[in-house]
Design an enzyme around this catalytic site. Structure first.
Site, short mmCIF file in Angstrom:
data_model
loop_
_atom_site.label_atom_id
_atom_site.label_comp_id
_atom_site.label_asym_id
_atom_site.label_seq_id
_atom_site.Cartn_x
_atom_site.Cartn_y
_atom_site.Cartn_z
N GLY A 82 0.76 -1.25 0.00
CA GLY A 82 0.00 0.00 0.00
C GLY A 82 0.78 1.29 0.00
N GLU A 139 3.67 -7.11 1.79
CA GLU A 139 3.32 -7.37 0.38
C GLU A 139 3.47 -6.10 -0.46
OE1 GLU A 139 -0.76 -8.53 0.89
OE2 GLU A 139 -0.26 -10.54 1.63
N PRO A 140 4.66 -5.52 -0.53
CA PRO A 140 4.81 -4.28 -1.30
C PRO A 140 4.76 -4.54 -2.80
CG PRO A 140 6.96 -5.04 -0.60
CD PRO A 140 5.96 -5.99 0.02
N GLY A 141 4.13 -3.66 -3.53
CA GLY A 141 4.09 -3.76 -4.99
C GLY A 141 4.60 -2.46 -5.61
N CYS A 159 -10.24 5.44 -29.85
CA CYS A 159 -11.50 6.15 -30.08
C CYS A 159 -12.36 6.17 -28.82
CB CYS A 159 -12.23 5.54 -31.26
SG CYS A 159 -11.28 5.78 -32.76
N GLU A 160 -11.86 6.85 -27.81
CA GLU A 160 -12.56 7.11 -26.55
C GLU A 160 -12.01 8.42 -26.03
OE1 GLU A 160 -14.04 4.90 -23.83
OE2 GLU A 160 -14.00 2.97 -24.86
N TYR A 192 1.45 -1.48 -12.21
CA TYR A 192 0.10 -1.33 -12.74
C TYR A 192 0.14 -0.65 -14.12
CZ TYR A 192 -0.58 -2.46 -7.88
OH TYR A 192 -0.50 -3.08 -6.66
#
Ligand SMILES: *Cc1c(COP(=O)(O)O)cnc(C)c1O
Length: 420
Positions: A240, A275-277, A344-345, A373
């Protein structure tokens, strides 16, 4: 601290000019720095040096690339996985089964069995129902599973709502006020070994306060459980920690986090896991892109259309996230522009009214802090294929994930006979 710097007027990843990677591999392409990954892994571990033998499990979902996992395995990291696919990756990267923790609210029968067969170190059970299912499968296959019960402490992590996981209304864990009874009931099952508590309240946390509040609740629960005769030998404090996405942005340092953890947990008498990401991988990667064209629009700033899009880096579209945007060969001139991808968004927008290096068609640029991510959330939307990934090590680099062409994805599709 990262290793993406200007040298002789050109942005380098360690000692490799990004222009070289663009010429060889094309764009868009992710670039990870081995030295940065290693540095972050060591800084985080050093921050926990006051603790007795903490277990560090890299959150694979933040960057599951096999080469990235290998770097972290070499640093002594285990893995926190949230699917059978991630479990397979962690093992393939050389992580020891015993160093793997399996989290997630929807582990299927097959995934639970896979974890049992591989002999992973710990299942983080997210519901009473899951606990009984795991116990039944373990018993049927003559296995025993070490488990922690994930609690939902009902703490507001004060982060983006889509990455907040510790509020009562979020799907994760069991409610704190029911945790003791559920733990005791699951502990009575023969084939599972309830050994601890797990908590993870969200991602990109910019303050330690919510974490401390959540950990204090876990400490009180551990005391209650022991008073009720339950055994508790482990506690998993999740991940986190936030990272700076904007130059100069202040985030809690790993050392401050470590000091807080040491203070709050000093009487717990358990083995702690983490649990580091993002804090490991975030600033260890950039997304390299090329400007397709600059398009004037009325009286406003121009739209700078780059060849990367929301399918390659989803965070801006998904969370309204900011990524610093810099020229690879800055001229020194600046401009204000809207930075957009070709999809196309309207959501395929990286930044509006961004003050940045002046860029014209053909120029190279990077989005920073794309190592977590990033590539892992890629899709092939608009039939764009999957983005390539590279890992730099000093003056060399390797392609660690091939670009998957739209045609290769199409090869997996079939038109049934009855349509022809
Ligand atoms: C996503 C996740 C993490 C990692 O979060 P970061 O913010 O990247 O450190 C850790 N544990 C669990 C259970 C997660 O779902």
């Amino acid at each position: 601290m990262d290793h993406f710097r200007i040298k002789n007027g050109v942005l380098h990843a360690e000692d490799v000019p990004m222009t070289r990677i663009a010429e060889d591999i094309g764009t868009p392409v992710y670039i990870y720095s081995r030295a940065t990954l290693e540095r972050h892994a060591r800084v985080f571990r050093d921050a926990l040096s006051e603790l007795d033998n903490p277990h560090i499990a890299f959150a694979v979902k933040s960057n599951p690339n096999l080469a990235v996992l290998k770097v972290l395995a070499n640093e002594g990291y285990g893995a926190d996985v949230v699917s059978g696919g991630e479990l397979t990756r962690a093992l393939k990267a050389g992580m020891k089964p015993d160093d793997i923790v399996f989290s997630g609210v929807g582990k299927t029968h097959d995934e639970l069995l896979q974890g049992l067969r591989e002999g992973i170190g710990q299942f983080n059970i997210e519901s009473e129902e899951e606990g009984y299912e795991l116990a039944a499968i373990a018993s049927r296959h003559g296995k025993r599973a070490a488990c922690a019960l994930r609690v939902n402490p009902d703490v507001d992590a004060r982060t983006h709502e889509k990455i907040s996981t510790g509020k009562r209304e979020n799907k994760f864990g069991v409610p704190l006020d029911r945790a003791a009874e559920i733990y005791a009931r699951l502990a009575a099952e023969d084939s599972i070994d309830m050994r601890g508590i797990a908590v993870h309240i969200g991602s990109q946390l910019s303050s330690l306060e919510p974490l401390e509040t959540a950990f204090a609740k876990v400490g009180a629960l551990i005391a209650d459980l022991r008073a009720a005769g339950c055994t508790v030998t482990h506690a998993d404090l999740g991940g986190g920690l936030g990272v700076p996405y904007k130059a100069g942005e202040k985030m809690p340092a790993p050392a401050e986090y470590g000091a807080m953890v040491a203070r709050v947990t000093k009487d717990w008498n358990v083995r702690l896991a983490f649990e580091p990401g993002r804090v490991i991988a975030g600033n260890a990667g950039v997304l390299l892109t090329r400007v397709v064209r600059s398009k004037r629009s009325g009286n406003g700033p121009p739209f700078v259309v780059v060849d990367a899009a929301m399918n390659d880096l989803a965070r801006p579209a998904m969370y309204g996230a900011w990524h610093d945007f810099e020229a690879v060969e800055p001229s020194g001139e600046r401009m204000t522009a809207h930075i957009v991808g070709p999809i196309c968004e309207t959501g395929d927008t990286f930044a509006m009214d961004r003050e940045c290096d002046a860029l014209v068609a053909g120029d190279l640029a990077i989005f920073r802090t794309a190592g977590a991510y990033g590539a892992t959330m890629a899709s092939s939307y608009n039939s764009r294929g999957f983005v390539a990934e590279t890992l730099v090590d000093g003056d060399r680099y390797a392609v660690v994930a091939d670009r998957i062409a739209a045609s290769a994805i199409m090869d997996a599709e079939r038109v049934p006979d009855w349509l022809t």
